[in-house]
Structure formats: C-alpha cells, structure tokens
Design a protein around this motif. Sequence first.
Motif, PDB file in Angstrom:
ATOM      1  N   LEU A  12       0.823  -1.211   0.000  1.00 54.27           N
ATOM      2  CA  LEU A  12       0.000   0.000   0.000  1.00 54.27           C
ATOM      3  C   LEU A  12       0.855   1.258   0.000  1.00 54.27           C
ATOM      4  CD1 LEU A  12      -2.816  -1.052   2.493  1.00 54.27           C
ATOM      5  CD2 LEU A  12      -3.070  -0.601   0.044  1.00 54.27           C
ATOM      6  N   LYS A  13       1.944   1.210   0.750  1.00 50.70           N
ATOM      7  CA  LYS A  13       2.841   2.364   0.808  1.00 50.70           C
ATOM      8  C   LYS A  13       3.462   2.641  -0.558  1.00 50.70           C
ATOM      9  CE  LYS A  13       6.680   4.219   3.310  1.00 50.70           C
ATOM     10  NZ  LYS A  13       7.998   3.776   3.541  1.00 50.70           N
ATOM     11  N   PHE A  17      -0.173   5.164  -0.473  1.00 53.41           N
ATOM     12  CA  PHE A  17      -0.981   5.215   0.744  1.00 53.41           C
ATOM     13  C   PHE A  17      -0.068   5.505   1.926  1.00 53.41           C
ATOM     14  CE2 PHE A  17      -2.583   2.959   4.517  1.00 53.41           C
ATOM     15  CZ  PHE A  17      -3.770   3.649   4.694  1.00 53.41           C
ATOM     16  N   PRO A  19      -0.012   5.568   5.843  1.00 55.68           N
ATOM     17  CA  PRO A  19      -0.773   5.154   7.026  1.00 55.68           C
ATOM     18  C   PRO A  19      -0.806   6.243   8.096  1.00 55.68           C
ATOM     19  CG  PRO A  19       0.995   3.606   6.530  1.00 55.68           C
ATOM     20  CD  PRO A  19       1.170   4.774   5.637  1.00 55.68           C
ATOM     21  N   SER A  20      -1.856   6.214   8.889  1.00 56.70           N
ATOM     22  CA  SER A  20      -1.983   7.161   9.999  1.00 56.70           C
ATOM     23  C   SER A  20      -1.124   6.695  11.176  1.00 56.70           C
ATOM     24  CB  SER A  20      -3.443   7.243  10.441  1.00 56.70           C
ATOM     25  OG  SER A  20      -3.831   6.003  11.008  1.00 56.70           O
ATOM     26  N   THR A  23      -2.599   3.584  12.653  1.00 55.29           N
ATOM     27  CA  THR A  23      -2.257   2.363  11.913  1.00 55.29           C
ATOM     28  C   THR A  23      -0.870   1.876  12.308  1.00 55.29           C
ATOM     29  OG1 THR A  23      -3.621   3.077  10.066  1.00 55.29           O
ATOM     30  CG2 THR A  23      -2.005   1.350   9.615  1.00 55.29           C
ATOM     31  N   SER A  50       7.668   7.698   5.946  1.00 52.69           N
ATOM     32  CA  SER A  50       6.356   8.299   5.719  1.00 52.69           C
ATOM     33  C   SER A  50       6.322   9.734   6.219  1.00 52.69           C
ATOM     34  CB  SER A  50       5.267   7.481   6.410  1.00 52.69           C
ATOM     35  OG  SER A  50       5.159   6.221   5.806  1.00 52.69           O
TER      36      SER A  50
END
Length: 158
Positions: A12-13, A17, A19-20, A23, A50
């Motif tokens: 996903l990354k 995406f 993540p929060s 997450t 991130s």
Amino acid sequence: MVEEAFDVFVSLKKVGFLPSVSTFNVSLLACLKVGRTDLVWKLYEHMLESADLVGFRVFNDLKDRGYFPDNIMYTTVNKGLCDIGWFGEARKLWFEMIHKGLVSNEYTYNVMIYGYCKIGDFVEARKLYEDMCGRGYAENVVSYTTMISGLCLHGKTD
C-alpha cells in the motif's frame, strides 16, 4: 499473520498510501504481541520514511498555494528526500531552487553531495564539491566527512 499484514502495508505504501499514526501503533503492537521485533524495526523505518513523504507533500501544497520557500525549506526537504532514497526528486528540487534564483549555501551543497554519494555517483558528487569550493565555500570537516562517508559506504576506502 503479522508478516502478511506487513507485506500488505508495504504494498500500500508503494502505491502512495500513507498510514496514519493509529495504523502504525496498531501494527507495532501486533508485532510486539507475537514477538516479531524484527518487523517492529522495519515498521519504524517505514514510519520515518512516511514522515518525510508527508513533509514533501506539505511542501508541495505550500508552493501550490503561492508560498515562496526559502533555502532552508528547500534544503530540509532535499535532505529528507535523499534520506529515503528519492534522489531524483531531490535533484529536481535543487534545480527548481536554482531556477528561482535562490543561492545554495554550504549546507545545501553538502546535502546534494551526500545524495550523489548515497547513489554511488562520485563523479557528480566531486563536480558539485568543486563547484561549492569554486563559489568560495571553504573546505571543512562537514564537506570532507560527507565525501569520505559516501566513499566508504560503497567500499572505496582507498
């Protein structure tokens, strides 16, 4: 199944995406719960990357809204991009900064030299180093350490 979850997380990354914090926390706790401390450290590394990507997005959003970044902002974002291996983006920002008439300082040069060294492009790193010295910035411990670290990273100790 934390390893499978980790693989999904990485996939996903890769597609953008981010993540929060929640997450990340749940993921870290799950890894600890099953004793997978190796994955904890990998997740932590992804979390730091991130944070750099979020900073890059905020930086671009500010530019899109008409704010004019200074040398410090460009250099900070370039350092983060080099740290996570996005040297192509860092290089684009370097040229954007120059195109906008901002003058690189010693620190900005060293960030870009570090980036070139990290990807093993010592010819370009050396050119940039010589350009920096030619513009009147003195050779110093930071400059030498940056070049020496990059060379050692790639086994060029001689």
